[in-house]
Design an enzyme around this catalytic site. Structure first.
Site, PDB file in Angstrom:
ATOM      1  N   ALA A  14       4.101 -55.312  -7.142  1.00 35.70           N
ATOM      2  CA  ALA A  14       5.083 -54.296  -6.730  1.00 35.70           C
ATOM      3  C   ALA A  14       6.366 -54.393  -7.543  1.00 35.70           C
ATOM      4  O   ALA A  14       7.444 -54.123  -7.050  1.00 35.70           O
ATOM      5  CB  ALA A  14       5.389 -54.460  -5.249  1.00 35.70           C
ATOM      6  N   ALA A  15       6.234 -54.784  -8.809  1.00 37.51           N
ATOM      7  CA  ALA A  15       7.452 -54.994  -9.607  1.00 37.51           C
ATOM      8  C   ALA A  15       7.847 -53.765 -10.408  1.00 37.51           C
ATOM      9  O   ALA A  15       8.986 -53.647 -10.850  1.00 37.51           O
ATOM     10  CB  ALA A  15       7.250 -56.182 -10.544  1.00 37.51           C
ATOM     11  N   GLY A  16       6.905 -52.831 -10.566  1.00 36.50           N
ATOM     12  CA  GLY A  16       7.152 -51.693 -11.446  1.00 36.50           C
ATOM     13  C   GLY A  16       8.208 -50.741 -10.894  1.00 36.50           C
ATOM     14  O   GLY A  16       8.451 -50.705  -9.683  1.00 36.50           O
ATOM     15  N   ARG A  20       6.718 -42.570 -13.422  1.00 37.31           N
ATOM     16  CA  ARG A  20       6.234 -41.212 -13.187  1.00 37.31           C
ATOM     17  C   ARG A  20       6.816 -40.588 -11.917  1.00 37.31           C
ATOM     18  O   ARG A  20       6.673 -39.399 -11.679  1.00 37.31           O
ATOM     19  CB  ARG A  20       4.694 -41.223 -13.142  1.00 37.31           C
ATOM     20  CG  ARG A  20       4.068 -41.443 -14.506  1.00 37.31           C
ATOM     21  CD  ARG A  20       2.611 -41.855 -14.423  1.00 37.31           C
ATOM     22  NE  ARG A  20       2.455 -43.281 -14.104  1.00 37.31           N
ATOM     23  CZ  ARG A  20       1.293 -43.917 -13.997  1.00 37.31           C
ATOM     24  NH1 ARG A  20       0.172 -43.257 -14.174  1.00 37.31           N
ATOM     25  NH2 ARG A  20       1.243 -45.207 -13.713  1.00 37.31           N
ATOM     26  N   LYS A  27       9.401 -47.400  -6.926  1.00 37.46           N
ATOM     27  CA  LYS A  27       8.320 -46.641  -6.296  1.00 37.46           C
ATOM     28  C   LYS A  27       7.942 -47.162  -4.918  1.00 37.46           C
ATOM     29  O   LYS A  27       7.805 -46.374  -3.969  1.00 37.46           O
ATOM     30  CB  LYS A  27       7.099 -46.664  -7.223  1.00 37.46           C
ATOM     31  CG  LYS A  27       5.877 -45.996  -6.649  1.00 37.46           C
ATOM     32  CD  LYS A  27       4.865 -45.662  -7.710  1.00 37.46           C
ATOM     33  CE  LYS A  27       4.114 -46.857  -8.231  1.00 37.46           C
ATOM     34  NZ  LYS A  27       3.139 -46.485  -9.265  1.00 37.46           N
ATOM     35  N   GLN A  78       9.171 -60.932 -11.307  1.00 37.28           N
ATOM     36  CA  GLN A  78       8.771 -60.530 -12.659  1.00 37.28           C
ATOM     37  C   GLN A  78       9.965 -59.772 -13.248  1.00 37.28           C
ATOM     38  O   GLN A  78      10.193 -58.614 -12.925  1.00 37.28           O
ATOM     39  CB  GLN A  78       7.533 -59.618 -12.606  1.00 37.28           C
ATOM     40  CG  GLN A  78       6.985 -59.286 -13.984  1.00 37.28           C
ATOM     41  CD  GLN A  78       5.952 -58.148 -13.959  1.00 37.28           C
ATOM     42  OE1 GLN A  78       5.961 -57.304 -13.074  1.00 37.28           O
ATOM     43  NE2 GLN A  78       5.085 -58.137 -14.957  1.00 37.28           N
ATOM     44  N   GLY A  83       3.330 -55.543 -17.640  1.00 38.41           N
ATOM     45  CA  GLY A  83       1.960 -55.158 -17.298  1.00 38.41           C
ATOM     46  C   GLY A  83       1.440 -55.865 -16.055  1.00 38.41           C
ATOM     47  O   GLY A  83       2.019 -56.846 -15.585  1.00 38.41           O
ATOM     48  N   ASN A 383      28.088 -31.927  38.636  1.00 39.49           N
ATOM     49  CA  ASN A 383      27.904 -30.633  37.978  1.00 39.49           C
ATOM     50  C   ASN A 383      29.056 -30.415  37.009  1.00 39.49           C
ATOM     51  O   ASN A 383      30.214 -30.394  37.411  1.00 39.49           O
ATOM     52  CB  ASN A 383      27.891 -29.524  39.038  1.00 39.49           C
ATOM     53  CG  ASN A 383      27.353 -28.240  38.447  1.00 39.49           C
ATOM     54  OD1 ASN A 383      27.775 -27.840  37.362  1.00 39.49           O
ATOM     55  ND2 ASN A 383      26.436 -27.608  39.142  1.00 39.49           N
ATOM     56  N   ASN A 392      37.672 -38.005  23.971  1.00 42.28           N
ATOM     57  CA  ASN A 392      37.513 -39.463  23.999  1.00 42.28           C
ATOM     58  C   ASN A 392      38.271 -40.159  22.874  1.00 42.28           C
ATOM     59  O   ASN A 392      38.410 -41.365  22.881  1.00 42.28           O
ATOM     60  CB  ASN A 392      36.030 -39.816  23.919  1.00 42.28           C
ATOM     61  CG  ASN A 392      35.380 -39.306  22.645  1.00 42.28           C
ATOM     62  OD1 ASN A 392      35.767 -38.260  22.120  1.00 42.28           O
ATOM     63  ND2 ASN A 392      34.397 -40.035  22.146  1.00 42.28           N
TER      64      ASN A 392
END
Ligand code: UD1
Ligand code: MG
Length: 468
Positions: A14-16, A20, A27, A78, A83, A383, A392
Protein backbone atom coordinates in the site's frame (compact mmCIF):
# COMPACT_ATOMS: atom_id res chain seq x y z
CA UNK A 1 -13.66 -24.17 5.47
CA UNK A 2 -14.10 -21.62 8.27
CA UNK A 3 -10.83 -22.59 10.02
CA UNK A 4 -8.51 -19.79 11.13
CA UNK A 5 -5.05 -19.38 9.70
CA UNK A 6 -2.77 -18.68 12.61
CA UNK A 7 -0.01 -20.26 10.58
CA UNK A 8 -0.22 -17.80 7.70
CA UNK A 9 1.34 -14.37 7.47
CA UNK A 10 0.04 -11.50 5.37
CA UNK A 11 1.91 -8.77 3.51
CA UNK A 12 -0.21 -5.93 2.14
CA UNK A 13 1.23 -3.55 -0.44
CA UNK A 14 0.00 0.00 0.00
CA UNK A 15 2.92 2.34 -0.59
CA UNK A 16 2.00 3.60 -4.05
CA UNK A 17 0.51 7.02 -4.74
CA UNK A 18 -1.86 5.65 -7.35
CA UNK A 19 -0.87 7.95 -10.19
CA UNK A 20 -3.91 7.00 -12.24
CA UNK A 21 -6.22 8.39 -9.55
CA UNK A 22 -4.88 11.90 -10.37
CA UNK A 23 -5.19 12.80 -6.72
CA UNK A 24 -3.26 14.53 -3.97
CA UNK A 25 -4.42 11.78 -1.69
CA UNK A 26 -2.77 8.35 -1.62
CA UNK A 27 -4.94 5.79 -3.37
CA UNK A 28 -5.52 3.54 -0.36
CA UNK A 29 -6.92 6.48 1.62
CA UNK A 30 -9.73 7.13 -0.83
CA UNK A 31 -13.06 6.21 0.74
CA UNK A 32 -15.14 3.32 -0.48
CA UNK A 33 -18.62 3.30 1.04
CA UNK A 34 -17.28 5.54 3.80
CA UNK A 35 -14.22 3.50 4.77
CA UNK A 36 -10.71 4.05 3.42
CA UNK A 37 -9.75 1.45 0.81
CA UNK A 38 -6.95 0.06 2.94
CA UNK A 39 -9.36 -0.82 5.76
CA UNK A 40 -10.92 -3.53 3.58
CA UNK A 41 -7.70 -5.43 2.93
CA UNK A 42 -6.51 -5.04 6.51
CA UNK A 43 -9.93 -6.27 7.67
CA UNK A 44 -9.45 -9.42 5.56
CA UNK A 45 -6.19 -10.25 7.30
CA UNK A 46 -7.98 -9.87 10.62
CA UNK A 47 -10.86 -12.11 9.54
CA UNK A 48 -8.33 -14.81 8.69
CA UNK A 49 -6.67 -14.32 12.08
CA UNK A 50 -3.28 -14.35 10.41
CA UNK A 51 -0.25 -14.81 12.66
CA UNK A 52 1.19 -11.51 11.46
CA UNK A 53 0.11 -8.74 9.08
CA UNK A 54 2.67 -6.40 7.58
CA UNK A 55 1.55 -3.31 5.74
CA UNK A 56 4.02 -1.69 3.36
CA UNK A 57 3.45 2.05 3.44
CA UNK A 58 5.11 4.94 1.61
CA UNK A 59 2.98 7.72 0.22
CA UNK A 60 1.25 9.54 3.10
CA UNK A 61 2.43 6.82 5.44
CA UNK A 62 1.45 8.81 8.53
CA UNK A 63 -2.14 9.21 7.38
CA UNK A 64 -2.34 5.51 6.52
CA UNK A 65 -0.99 4.65 9.97
CA UNK A 66 -3.44 6.91 11.74
CA UNK A 67 -6.48 5.53 9.90
CA UNK A 68 -5.45 2.12 11.22
CA UNK A 69 -4.86 3.15 14.81
CA UNK A 70 -5.46 0.33 17.24
CA UNK A 71 -5.35 -2.34 14.52
CA UNK A 72 -2.76 -5.09 14.97
CA UNK A 73 -0.49 -4.55 11.96
CA UNK A 74 3.24 -4.05 11.59
CA UNK A 75 4.33 -1.28 9.28
CA UNK A 76 7.18 -1.51 6.79
CA UNK A 77 8.36 1.67 5.11
CA UNK A 78 9.06 1.92 1.39
CA UNK A 79 10.50 5.39 0.89
CA UNK A 80 10.83 5.15 -2.86
CA UNK A 81 8.23 3.25 -4.85
CA UNK A 82 10.41 1.06 -7.03
CA UNK A 83 7.75 -1.55 -7.72
CA UNK A 84 5.70 -4.29 -6.10
CA UNK A 85 8.75 -6.58 -5.75
CA UNK A 86 10.70 -3.82 -4.05
CA UNK A 87 7.75 -3.24 -1.72
CA UNK A 88 7.81 -6.88 -0.61
CA UNK A 89 11.58 -6.59 -0.07
CA UNK A 90 10.90 -3.84 2.48
CA UNK A 91 8.51 -6.13 4.35
CA UNK A 92 11.01 -8.98 4.71
CA UNK A 93 12.97 -7.70 7.76
CA UNK A 94 9.64 -7.56 9.63
CA UNK A 95 8.45 -11.05 8.67
CA UNK A 96 8.63 -13.37 11.67
CA UNK A 97 7.62 -16.67 10.06
CA UNK A 98 10.50 -18.91 8.95
CA UNK A 99 8.22 -21.14 6.94
CA UNK A 100 4.56 -21.60 6.10
CA UNK A 101 2.42 -19.62 3.68
CA UNK A 102 2.65 -15.86 3.21
CA UNK A 103 -0.32 -14.19 1.54
CA UNK A 104 0.64 -11.15 -0.49
CA UNK A 105 -2.28 -8.79 -1.06
CA UNK A 106 -2.63 -5.40 -2.71
CA UNK A 107 -4.22 -2.56 -0.81
CA UNK A 108 -6.25 -1.62 -3.88
CA UNK A 109 -8.35 -4.80 -4.18
CA UNK A 110 -11.10 -4.13 -1.65
CA UNK A 111 -13.87 -6.54 -2.72
CA UNK A 112 -11.83 -9.67 -2.10
CA UNK A 113 -13.67 -12.17 0.12
CA UNK A 114 -12.12 -14.16 2.98
CA UNK A 115 -13.42 -17.43 1.51
CA UNK A 116 -11.43 -16.84 -1.65
CA UNK A 117 -8.26 -16.47 0.42
CA UNK A 118 -9.16 -19.62 2.36
CA UNK A 119 -9.51 -21.45 -0.96
CA UNK A 120 -6.18 -20.02 -2.13
CA UNK A 121 -4.46 -21.22 1.05
CA UNK A 122 -6.01 -24.68 0.75
CA UNK A 123 -5.11 -24.96 -2.93
CA UNK A 124 -1.56 -23.84 -2.17
CA UNK A 125 -1.17 -26.41 0.60
CA UNK A 126 -2.68 -29.27 -1.40
CA UNK A 127 -0.59 -28.61 -4.51
CA UNK A 128 2.63 -28.34 -2.52
CA UNK A 129 3.58 -25.26 -4.53
CA UNK A 130 6.28 -22.77 -3.61
CA UNK A 131 4.13 -20.05 -5.12
CA UNK A 132 0.42 -19.90 -5.97
CA UNK A 133 -1.13 -17.08 -7.98
CA UNK A 134 -4.78 -16.09 -7.84
CA UNK A 135 -5.89 -15.36 -11.40
CA UNK A 136 -9.12 -14.45 -13.12
CA UNK A 137 -10.59 -14.32 -16.62
CA UNK A 138 -11.49 -10.94 -18.06
CA UNK A 139 -13.24 -9.97 -21.28
CA UNK A 140 -11.30 -6.69 -21.17
CA UNK A 141 -7.97 -7.43 -19.52
CA UNK A 142 -6.50 -3.96 -20.16
CA UNK A 143 -4.14 -2.74 -17.47
CA UNK A 144 -3.55 -6.10 -15.81
CA UNK A 145 -0.57 -8.46 -15.94
CA UNK A 146 -1.30 -11.44 -18.23
CA UNK A 147 -0.86 -15.07 -17.20
CA UNK A 148 1.25 -17.04 -19.66
CA UNK A 149 0.71 -20.80 -19.46
CA UNK A 150 2.48 -23.73 -21.11
CA UNK A 151 0.48 -25.90 -23.54
CA UNK A 152 -0.02 -28.32 -20.64
CA UNK A 153 -1.48 -25.55 -18.52
CA UNK A 154 1.38 -24.74 -16.15
CA UNK A 155 1.89 -21.09 -15.34
CA UNK A 156 5.18 -20.02 -16.92
CA UNK A 157 5.23 -16.32 -16.18
CA UNK A 158 3.29 -13.11 -15.71
CA UNK A 159 3.80 -10.35 -18.27
CA UNK A 160 2.88 -6.78 -17.41
CA UNK A 161 0.79 -5.12 -20.08
CA UNK A 162 3.50 -2.59 -20.88
CA UNK A 163 6.01 -5.40 -21.49
CA UNK A 164 3.62 -7.71 -23.30
CA UNK A 165 3.77 -8.73 -26.96
CA UNK A 166 0.70 -8.40 -29.23
CA UNK A 167 -0.06 -12.08 -28.70
CA UNK A 168 0.35 -11.88 -24.94
CA UNK A 169 -2.02 -8.92 -24.77
CA UNK A 170 -4.71 -11.14 -26.30
CA UNK A 171 -4.60 -13.41 -23.23
CA UNK A 172 -7.71 -13.06 -21.10
CA UNK A 173 -6.35 -14.63 -17.92
CA UNK A 174 -4.89 -11.98 -15.65
CA UNK A 175 -2.93 -11.67 -12.44
CA UNK A 176 -5.10 -10.45 -9.56
CA UNK A 177 -1.97 -9.35 -7.66
CA UNK A 178 -2.83 -11.84 -4.91
CA UNK A 179 -0.38 -14.61 -4.14
CA UNK A 180 0.47 -17.25 -1.62
CA UNK A 181 4.22 -17.87 -1.28
CA UNK A 182 6.15 -20.17 1.05
CA UNK A 183 8.05 -17.94 3.51
CA UNK A 184 11.23 -19.95 2.94
CA UNK A 185 11.06 -19.50 -0.82
CA UNK A 186 10.14 -15.82 -0.52
CA UNK A 187 13.22 -15.20 1.65
CA UNK A 188 15.61 -16.87 -0.79
CA UNK A 189 14.16 -15.37 -3.97
CA UNK A 190 12.81 -11.87 -3.34
CA UNK A 191 16.19 -10.15 -3.40
CA UNK A 192 17.08 -11.59 -6.81
CA UNK A 193 14.49 -9.57 -8.74
CA UNK A 194 15.81 -7.20 -11.39
CA UNK A 195 14.28 -4.03 -12.81
CA UNK A 196 15.04 -4.76 -16.45
CA UNK A 197 11.62 -3.97 -17.88
CA UNK A 198 9.74 -1.12 -19.52
CA UNK A 199 8.81 0.54 -16.20
CA UNK A 200 12.28 -0.05 -14.66
CA UNK A 201 10.56 -1.40 -11.55
CA UNK A 202 11.14 -4.46 -9.43
CA UNK A 203 8.12 -6.56 -10.39
CA UNK A 204 6.85 -9.02 -7.82
CA UNK A 205 5.31 -10.86 -10.75
CA UNK A 206 8.81 -11.94 -11.91
CA UNK A 207 8.92 -14.39 -8.99
CA UNK A 208 6.75 -16.70 -11.09
CA UNK A 209 9.24 -17.02 -13.93
CA UNK A 210 12.09 -17.34 -11.41
CA UNK A 211 10.39 -20.14 -9.52
CA UNK A 212 9.70 -21.89 -12.76
CA UNK A 213 13.35 -21.64 -13.82
CA UNK A 214 14.40 -23.11 -10.47
CA UNK A 215 12.08 -26.09 -10.95
CA UNK A 216 9.87 -24.97 -8.07
CA UNK A 217 6.21 -25.75 -8.30
CA UNK A 218 4.04 -22.79 -9.36
CA UNK A 219 0.34 -23.20 -9.02
CA UNK A 220 -2.64 -21.07 -10.04
CA UNK A 221 -6.17 -20.73 -8.76
CA UNK A 222 -8.81 -19.08 -10.92
CA UNK A 223 -11.21 -16.75 -9.15
CA UNK A 224 -14.57 -17.18 -10.90
CA UNK A 225 -16.02 -13.82 -9.87
CA UNK A 226 -13.81 -11.26 -11.57
CA UNK A 227 -15.54 -8.32 -9.88
CA UNK A 228 -14.25 -9.57 -6.53
CA UNK A 229 -10.60 -9.16 -7.51
CA UNK A 230 -10.93 -5.93 -9.43
CA UNK A 231 -8.07 -3.56 -8.65
CA UNK A 232 -8.83 0.09 -8.09
CA UNK A 233 -6.45 2.12 -10.22
CA UNK A 234 -8.66 4.98 -11.40
CA UNK A 235 -11.81 6.76 -10.29
CA UNK A 236 -14.16 4.88 -12.60
CA UNK A 237 -13.07 1.64 -10.95
CA UNK A 238 -13.61 3.22 -7.55
CA UNK A 239 -17.17 4.08 -8.56
CA UNK A 240 -17.72 0.58 -9.92
CA UNK A 241 -16.47 -1.00 -6.70
CA UNK A 242 -18.69 1.34 -4.72
CA UNK A 243 -21.72 0.25 -6.76
CA UNK A 244 -20.88 -3.44 -6.30
CA UNK A 245 -20.36 -3.06 -2.57
CA UNK A 246 -23.48 -0.95 -2.19
CA UNK A 247 -25.51 -3.63 -3.91
CA UNK A 248 -24.10 -6.27 -1.54
CA UNK A 249 -24.80 -4.20 1.55
CA UNK A 250 -28.32 -3.27 0.43
CA UNK A 251 -29.04 -6.90 -0.42
CA UNK A 252 -27.96 -7.92 3.09
CA UNK A 253 -30.37 -5.40 4.65
CA UNK A 254 -33.25 -6.50 2.47
CA UNK A 255 -32.55 -10.13 3.42
CA UNK A 256 -32.78 -9.02 7.06
CA UNK A 257 -36.24 -7.53 6.58
CA UNK A 258 -35.61 -3.91 5.63
CA UNK A 259 -37.65 -2.43 2.78
CA UNK A 260 -35.62 -0.32 0.37
CA UNK A 261 -38.04 1.32 -2.03
CA UNK A 262 -35.27 1.72 -4.62
CA UNK A 263 -32.05 -0.06 -3.60
CA UNK A 264 -30.09 1.53 -6.42
CA UNK A 265 -30.73 4.93 -4.94
CA UNK A 266 -30.12 4.05 -1.30
CA UNK A 267 -26.68 4.61 0.21
CA UNK A 268 -25.96 2.59 3.33
CA UNK A 269 -22.49 2.49 4.87
CA UNK A 270 -20.64 -0.59 6.08
CA UNK A 271 -21.26 0.12 9.77
CA UNK A 272 -24.99 0.75 9.75
CA UNK A 273 -27.48 -1.54 11.53
CA UNK A 274 -31.16 -1.40 10.61
CA UNK A 275 -33.97 -3.27 12.32
CA UNK A 276 -36.61 -5.26 10.41
CA UNK A 277 -39.72 -3.57 9.01
CA UNK A 278 -37.97 -0.28 8.61
CA UNK A 279 -38.67 1.32 5.23
CA UNK A 280 -36.10 3.51 3.52
CA UNK A 281 -37.20 5.82 0.71
CA UNK A 282 -34.88 6.71 -2.19
CA UNK A 283 -31.94 9.08 -1.99
CA UNK A 284 -31.24 8.47 1.68
CA UNK A 285 -27.67 8.31 3.00
CA UNK A 286 -27.15 6.27 6.16
CA UNK A 287 -23.52 6.66 7.14
CA UNK A 288 -20.84 6.18 9.77
CA UNK A 289 -21.56 4.10 12.84
CA UNK A 290 -25.33 4.32 12.87
CA UNK A 291 -28.04 2.20 14.46
CA UNK A 292 -31.63 2.37 13.31
CA UNK A 293 -34.37 0.44 15.07
CA UNK A 294 -37.26 -1.53 13.61
CA UNK A 295 -40.49 -0.20 12.18
CA UNK A 296 -39.00 3.16 11.23
CA UNK A 297 -40.00 5.10 8.17
CA UNK A 298 -37.17 7.06 6.62
CA UNK A 299 -38.58 9.51 4.11
CA UNK A 300 -36.70 10.53 0.97
CA UNK A 301 -33.46 12.55 0.89
CA UNK A 302 -32.60 11.97 4.52
CA UNK A 303 -28.99 11.81 5.66
CA UNK A 304 -28.16 10.15 8.97
CA UNK A 305 -24.52 10.06 10.13
CA UNK A 306 -23.13 8.47 13.32
CA UNK A 307 -26.51 8.47 15.00
CA UNK A 308 -28.68 6.20 17.08
CA UNK A 309 -32.35 5.90 16.17
CA UNK A 310 -34.92 3.92 18.19
CA UNK A 311 -37.94 1.97 16.95
CA UNK A 312 -40.92 3.36 15.01
CA UNK A 313 -39.29 6.70 14.36
CA UNK A 314 -40.72 8.58 11.40
CA UNK A 315 -38.59 10.84 9.24
CA UNK A 316 -40.83 12.86 6.96
CA UNK A 317 -38.06 13.46 4.44
CA UNK A 318 -35.19 15.86 3.85
CA UNK A 319 -33.79 15.54 7.37
CA UNK A 320 -30.07 15.79 8.18
CA UNK A 321 -28.75 14.17 11.37
CA UNK A 322 -25.19 14.05 12.66
CA UNK A 323 -24.24 12.44 15.97
CA UNK A 324 -27.81 12.59 17.20
CA UNK A 325 -29.92 10.26 19.32
CA UNK A 326 -33.63 9.77 18.66
CA UNK A 327 -35.85 7.59 20.84
CA UNK A 328 -38.84 5.45 19.94
CA UNK A 329 -41.83 6.95 18.21
CA UNK A 330 -40.41 10.40 17.56
CA UNK A 331 -41.51 12.22 14.39
CA UNK A 332 -38.99 14.34 12.53
CA UNK A 333 -39.17 16.77 9.64
CA UNK A 334 -39.67 17.35 6.87
CA UNK A 335 -36.57 19.53 6.69
CA UNK A 336 -35.06 19.33 10.15
CA UNK A 337 -31.41 19.44 11.16
CA UNK A 338 -30.19 17.54 14.19
CA UNK A 339 -26.59 18.41 14.97
CA UNK A 340 -24.16 16.73 17.38
CA UNK A 341 -25.57 16.12 20.83
CA UNK A 342 -29.21 16.40 19.79
CA UNK A 343 -31.03 13.98 22.11
CA UNK A 344 -34.66 13.56 21.12
CA UNK A 345 -36.67 11.49 23.58
CA UNK A 346 -39.60 9.20 22.85
CA UNK A 347 -42.67 10.54 21.01
CA UNK A 348 -41.14 14.00 20.66
CA UNK A 349 -41.67 15.96 17.44
CA UNK A 350 -39.17 18.06 15.60
CA UNK A 351 -40.88 19.77 12.70
CA UNK A 352 -39.90 21.68 9.59
CA UNK A 353 -37.01 24.11 9.59
CA UNK A 354 -35.98 23.26 13.12
CA UNK A 355 -32.32 22.98 14.11
CA UNK A 356 -31.31 21.25 17.34
CA UNK A 357 -27.75 21.16 18.70
CA UNK A 358 -26.40 19.73 21.98
CA UNK A 359 -29.87 19.69 23.48
CA UNK A 360 -32.25 17.32 25.13
CA UNK A 361 -35.85 17.45 23.96
CA UNK A 362 -37.92 15.56 26.54
CA UNK A 363 -40.48 12.84 25.86
CA UNK A 364 -43.55 14.05 24.01
CA UNK A 365 -42.25 17.61 23.64
CA UNK A 366 -42.94 19.45 20.39
CA UNK A 367 -40.74 21.87 18.46
CA UNK A 368 -42.75 21.94 15.29
CA UNK A 369 -41.79 24.98 13.24
CA UNK A 370 -38.87 27.30 12.45
CA UNK A 371 -36.82 27.07 15.64
CA UNK A 372 -33.24 26.93 16.86
CA UNK A 373 -32.70 24.92 20.04
CA UNK A 374 -29.07 24.95 21.23
CA UNK A 375 -27.47 24.00 24.56
CA UNK A 376 -30.92 23.40 26.00
CA UNK A 377 -32.39 20.91 28.44
CA UNK A 378 -36.08 20.60 27.85
CA UNK A 379 -38.39 18.51 30.03
CA UNK A 380 -41.38 16.41 28.96
CA UNK A 381 -44.59 17.58 27.36
CA UNK A 382 -43.19 20.99 26.44
CA UNK A 383 -44.72 22.92 23.54
CA UNK A 384 -42.42 25.32 21.73
CA UNK A 385 -44.23 27.80 19.49
CA UNK A 386 -43.19 28.59 15.93
CA UNK A 387 -40.10 30.72 15.49
CA UNK A 388 -38.75 30.27 19.01
CA UNK A 389 -34.99 30.71 19.35
CA UNK A 390 -32.62 29.93 22.18
CA UNK A 391 -29.96 32.66 22.08
CA UNK A 392 -27.16 30.49 23.42
CA UNK A 393 -24.12 32.44 22.22
CA UNK A 394 -23.07 35.85 23.47
CA UNK A 395 -20.21 36.11 20.98
CA UNK A 396 -17.70 34.63 23.41
CA UNK A 397 -19.32 31.80 25.35
CA UNK A 398 -22.20 29.35 25.01
CA UNK A 399 -24.92 29.38 27.69
CA UNK A 400 -27.67 26.98 28.66
CA UNK A 401 -31.44 27.26 28.52
CA UNK A 402 -33.34 25.05 30.95
CA UNK A 403 -37.04 24.46 30.31
CA UNK A 404 -39.09 22.46 32.81
CA UNK A 405 -41.84 19.91 32.14
CA UNK A 406 -45.09 21.05 30.51
CA UNK A 407 -43.90 24.58 29.77
CA UNK A 408 -45.88 26.27 26.98
CA UNK A 409 -43.88 28.71 24.90
CA UNK A 410 -45.76 31.14 22.64
CA UNK A 411 -44.53 31.76 19.09
CA UNK A 412 -41.56 33.96 18.30
CA UNK A 413 -40.01 33.80 21.74
CA UNK A 414 -36.30 34.36 22.35
CA UNK A 415 -34.61 32.84 25.38
CA UNK A 416 -31.49 34.85 26.23
CA UNK A 417 -29.31 32.18 27.89
CA UNK A 418 -28.42 31.46 30.59
CA UNK A 419 -32.03 31.25 31.60
CA UNK A 420 -34.23 28.81 33.48
CA UNK A 421 -37.98 28.33 32.97
CA UNK A 422 -39.78 26.52 35.80
CA UNK A 423 -42.26 23.66 35.26
CA UNK A 424 -45.74 24.42 34.01
CA UNK A 425 -44.97 28.03 33.05
CA UNK A 426 -46.49 29.94 30.16
CA UNK A 427 -44.46 32.31 28.01
CA UNK A 428 -46.47 34.84 26.00
CA UNK A 429 -45.87 34.97 22.26
CA UNK A 430 -43.26 37.42 21.06
CA UNK A 431 -41.41 37.56 24.38
CA UNK A 432 -37.71 38.10 24.87
CA UNK A 433 -36.97 36.22 28.08
CA UNK A 434 -33.84 37.45 29.82
CA UNK A 435 -34.56 36.43 33.43
CA UNK A 436 -35.49 33.14 35.12
CA UNK A 437 -39.19 32.30 35.37
CA UNK A 438 -40.36 30.35 38.43
CA UNK A 439 -42.68 27.34 38.12
CA UNK A 440 -46.32 27.84 37.10
CA UNK A 441 -45.75 31.53 36.19
CA UNK A 442 -46.87 33.58 33.23
CA UNK A 443 -44.11 35.64 31.64
CA UNK A 444 -44.65 38.15 28.83
CA UNK A 445 -42.24 40.79 27.63
CA UNK A 446 -43.46 42.90 24.76
CA UNK A 447 -44.50 46.49 24.15
CA UNK A 448 -48.14 47.17 24.97
CA UNK A 449 -50.43 47.33 21.95
CA UNK A 450 -51.95 50.71 20.95
CA UNK A 451 -55.11 50.82 18.79
CA UNK A 452 -56.17 54.14 17.22
CA UNK A 453 -59.75 54.03 15.94
CA UNK A 454 -60.00 55.34 12.32
CA UNK A 455 -56.23 55.83 12.35
CA UNK A 456 -55.67 53.82 9.15
CA UNK A 457 -58.15 55.87 7.14
CA UNK A 458 -56.62 59.17 8.27
CA UNK A 459 -53.07 58.01 7.57
CA UNK A 460 -53.87 56.78 4.04
CA UNK A 461 -55.73 60.01 3.21
CA UNK A 462 -52.72 62.05 4.21
CA UNK A 463 -50.33 59.90 2.17
CA UNK A 464 -52.53 60.06 -0.96
CA UNK A 465 -52.80 63.85 -0.79
CA UNK A 466 -49.00 64.13 -0.60
CA UNK A 467 -48.63 61.99 -3.71
CA UNK A 468 -50.75 64.37 -5.91
C1 UD1 B 1 -0.21 -5.12 -10.32
C2 UD1 B 1 0.52 -6.32 -10.95
C3 UD1 B 1 -0.31 -6.83 -12.12
C4 UD1 B 1 -1.72 -7.18 -11.66
C5 UD1 B 1 -2.37 -6.02 -10.92
C6 UD1 B 1 -3.63 -6.49 -10.26
C7 UD1 B 1 2.93 -6.02 -10.67
C8 UD1 B 1 4.21 -5.64 -11.32
N1 UD1 B 1 1.84 -5.96 -11.40
O1 UD1 B 1 -0.25 -4.09 -11.29
O2 UD1 B 1 0.29 -7.97 -12.69
O3 UD1 B 1 -2.49 -7.55 -12.76
O4 UD1 B 1 -1.50 -5.51 -9.87
O5 UD1 B 1 -4.33 -5.42 -9.63
O6 UD1 B 1 2.97 -6.42 -9.53
N2 UD1 B 1 2.82 -0.74 -4.50
C9 UD1 B 1 3.74 -0.48 -3.51
N3 UD1 B 1 4.99 -0.08 -3.87
C10 UD1 B 1 5.38 0.08 -5.16
C11 UD1 B 1 4.42 -0.18 -6.18
C12 UD1 B 1 3.15 -0.60 -5.82
O7 UD1 B 1 3.45 -0.61 -2.34
O8 UD1 B 1 6.53 0.44 -5.37
C13 UD1 B 1 1.46 -1.15 -4.12
C14 UD1 B 1 0.41 -0.16 -4.53
O9 UD1 B 1 0.17 0.79 -3.51
C15 UD1 B 1 -0.82 -1.03 -4.78
C16 UD1 B 1 -0.22 -2.37 -5.17
O10 UD1 B 1 1.14 -2.35 -4.77
O11 UD1 B 1 -1.60 -1.21 -3.61
C17 UD1 B 1 -0.32 -2.63 -6.67
O12 UD1 B 1 0.34 -1.56 -7.35
P1 UD1 B 1 -0.23 -0.99 -8.72
O13 UD1 B 1 0.65 0.11 -9.13
O14 UD1 B 1 -1.68 -0.75 -8.61
O15 UD1 B 1 0.05 -2.23 -9.68
P2 UD1 B 1 -0.74 -2.57 -11.00
O16 UD1 B 1 -0.21 -1.76 -12.11
O17 UD1 B 1 -2.19 -2.55 -10.75
MG1 MG C 1 -3.40 -1.89 -9.14
Amino acid sequence: MKETHHHCSVIILAAGLGTRMKSQRAKVLHPLLGRPLIAYTVGLAQTLEAAQSILVVGHQADEVRSTLEGVAVDFAMQDEQLGTGHAVQQAMPHLKAEDGPVLILCGDVPLLQPDTLRRLLAHHRESGAALTVLTTQLAFPEGYGRIVRSPSGNILKIVEEKDASEAERELGEVNTGIYCVEARYLRESIHSLSSRNVQEEYYLTDLVEMAHAEQKRVSGLVCRDASEVMGINARDQLAKAEATLREQVNHRHMQAGVTLIDPERTYIGMDVDIGPDTTVYPDCYLEGITQIGSGCLIGPNTRIVNSEIGNNVEFRGFCVLTEATVEDGAILGPFCHLRPGADIRSQARIGNFVEVKQSLVGAGSKVNHLSYIGDTEMGEGVNIGAGTITCNYDGVRKHKTLIGNRVFVGSDTQFIAPVRIGEGSLIGAGSTITRDVPADSLAVSRAEQKTVKGGATRLFDRLRKRKK
